[in-house]
Each structure stands twice: as C-alpha cells, then as structure tokens.
Write an enzyme that holds these catalytic residues in place. Structure first.
Site, PDB file in Angstrom:
ATOM      1  N   GLY A  14      53.799 100.353  42.350  1.00 21.22           N
ATOM      2  CA  GLY A  14      53.957  99.644  41.426  1.00 21.22           C
ATOM      3  C   GLY A  14      54.547  98.547  42.210  1.00 21.22           C
ATOM      4  O   GLY A  14      54.052  97.627  43.302  1.00 21.22           O
ATOM      5  N   CYS A  15      55.701  97.556  41.092  1.00 23.66           N
ATOM      6  CA  CYS A  15      55.772  96.511  41.558  1.00 23.66           C
ATOM      7  C   CYS A  15      56.887  96.711  42.675  1.00 23.66           C
ATOM      8  O   CYS A  15      57.397  97.185  42.966  1.00 23.66           O
ATOM      9  CB  CYS A  15      56.619  96.186  40.302  1.00 23.66           C
ATOM     10  N   PHE A  16      56.512  95.303  43.907  1.00 27.12           N
ATOM     11  CA  PHE A  16      56.631  95.925  44.910  1.00 27.12           C
ATOM     12  C   PHE A  16      58.875  95.879  45.060  1.00 27.12           C
ATOM     13  O   PHE A  16      59.710  96.406  45.899  1.00 27.12           O
ATOM     14  CB  PHE A  16      56.513  95.903  46.635  1.00 27.12           C
ATOM     15  N   TRP A  17      59.051  94.919  43.958  1.00 21.64           N
ATOM     16  CA  TRP A  17      60.670  94.357  44.371  1.00 21.64           C
ATOM     17  C   TRP A  17      60.863  96.203  43.491  1.00 21.64           C
ATOM     18  O   TRP A  17      62.118  96.013  44.016  1.00 21.64           O
ATOM     19  CB  TRP A  17      60.809  94.130  43.092  1.00 21.64           C
ATOM     20  N   CYS A  18      60.955  97.086  42.793  1.00 17.53           N
ATOM     21  CA  CYS A  18      60.762  98.446  42.807  1.00 17.53           C
ATOM     22  C   CYS A  18      61.401  98.968  43.401  1.00 17.53           C
ATOM     23  O   CYS A  18      62.487  99.903  44.409  1.00 17.53           O
ATOM     24  CB  CYS A  18      60.825  98.860  41.601  1.00 17.53           C
TER      25      CYS A  18
END
Length: 180
Positions: A14-18
């Site tokens: 998913g989102c790479f920030w996570c």
C-alpha cells in the site's frame, strides 16, 4: 563482536509512508528507503506519475537489514501482518495497482522464502493472500519529501488516522521484534 550480514528486501504494502514507518521500528533494520518498482515505464518515475496508476509501478520500500539480527522470513511475517495481503490493488481507501501487495525478491532464495511464508500464513486469513511475487528489476528512490514521512509529519491527518493505528498493531503483534 559479530559482523553484520547486510541484505536487502523490497516490499510494497500500500502507501509507502505506512510500510516505511512500520519497518523503521523493527530490530535489525538498518535503513528504509521509500520508492517505486515494478512498472513498465522506462526512466525514473515521479510521485505524480505513480499516483496516476499508469506507470505500473508500486509504492515500495527498500530495506537494508542485518540477517544476523532478523531473517527475511521474519521480515515477511511482519510485512504480511501489518497490511492486508488479501486485497488486490488496495489498502484501505488507497486503490490502484500502485498500492498492490508485492514482494520484489532479490534472488531465488528470497522467492522460495516468500512462497513458504505465504503458504504458512494463508490459513490465518479469511480470504486468500494475493501478494504478488516478482523479481526485482529496478528500484527508484522516491522524492526527498517522501522519506521519513511519518517521523516528519506525525500530526498530519493521514498519519494520525492510518499510520498511527498500524504502528499500534505492529507493537501489539511483534513487540519482540522492535527496537528498544
């Protein structure tokens, strides 16, 4: 003193920030870089291009880890239990191929380990794990503002409502694997 045995893993959940925030807390992880991989557009893509969903690239992290401290299999267990590996091209409200669950393996050994971890974890999920396994072709580092995103933007809405609960789940499930 034991010499470090540094290896790399490239994962998209998913989102790479996570995923970046999750793995920055795991013991044995030396470095986490957010970036892009798995696409069909030549050259270094931009975040804007990735968000269009037209490049084929996924948002990923590339981890450098000490295999004497944490195994690739343990990294995959943390990965598979801190995102939903049963949803195709989606994590929560994030939708599109850029948010797919994927392991870009660096060699045949990583591929075999990933296949085994998926096989072992599949029975614990209501739906089948759909995590893609693909050889790593290229990794493109994301722009500077995407690196250390959670550390630098903790109060931002997405961080508060999506990443903070994900980190709580990490701490509950994998306390033994966290940095002190």
């Amino acid at each position: 003193m034991t010499t470090k045995k540094l290896q790399q893993a490239t994962l998209g959940g998913g989102c790479f920030w996570c995923t970046e925030a999750v793995f920055q807390e795991v013991k044995g992880i030396e470095k986490v870089i957010s970036g892009y991989s798995g696409g069909n557009v030549p050259g270094h893509p931009t975040y804007r291009e990735i968000c269009s969903g037209l490049t084929g690239h996924a948002e990923v992290i590339q981890i450098t880890f000490d295999a004497n401290t944490i195994s690739f299999a343990d990294i995959l267990v943390v990965f598979m239990t801190t995102h939903d590996p049963t949803t195709l091209n989606r994590q929560g409200a994030d939708r599109g191929t850029q948010y797919r669950s994927v392991v870009f393996y660096h060699d045949d050994e990583q591929k075999e380990i990933a296949e085994e971890v998926i096989k072992q974890l599949n029975p614990y999920y209501e739906n089948a794990i759909v995590t893609e396994l693909s050889p790593l072709d290229a990794f493109y580092e994301a722009e500077k503002e995407h690196q250390d995103y959670y550390k630098n933007n903790r109060e931002q809405g997405y961080c508060s409502f999506v990443i903070t609960p994900k980190l709580a789940k990490l701490r509950a499930l994998h306390a033994d694997k966290l940095k002190s």
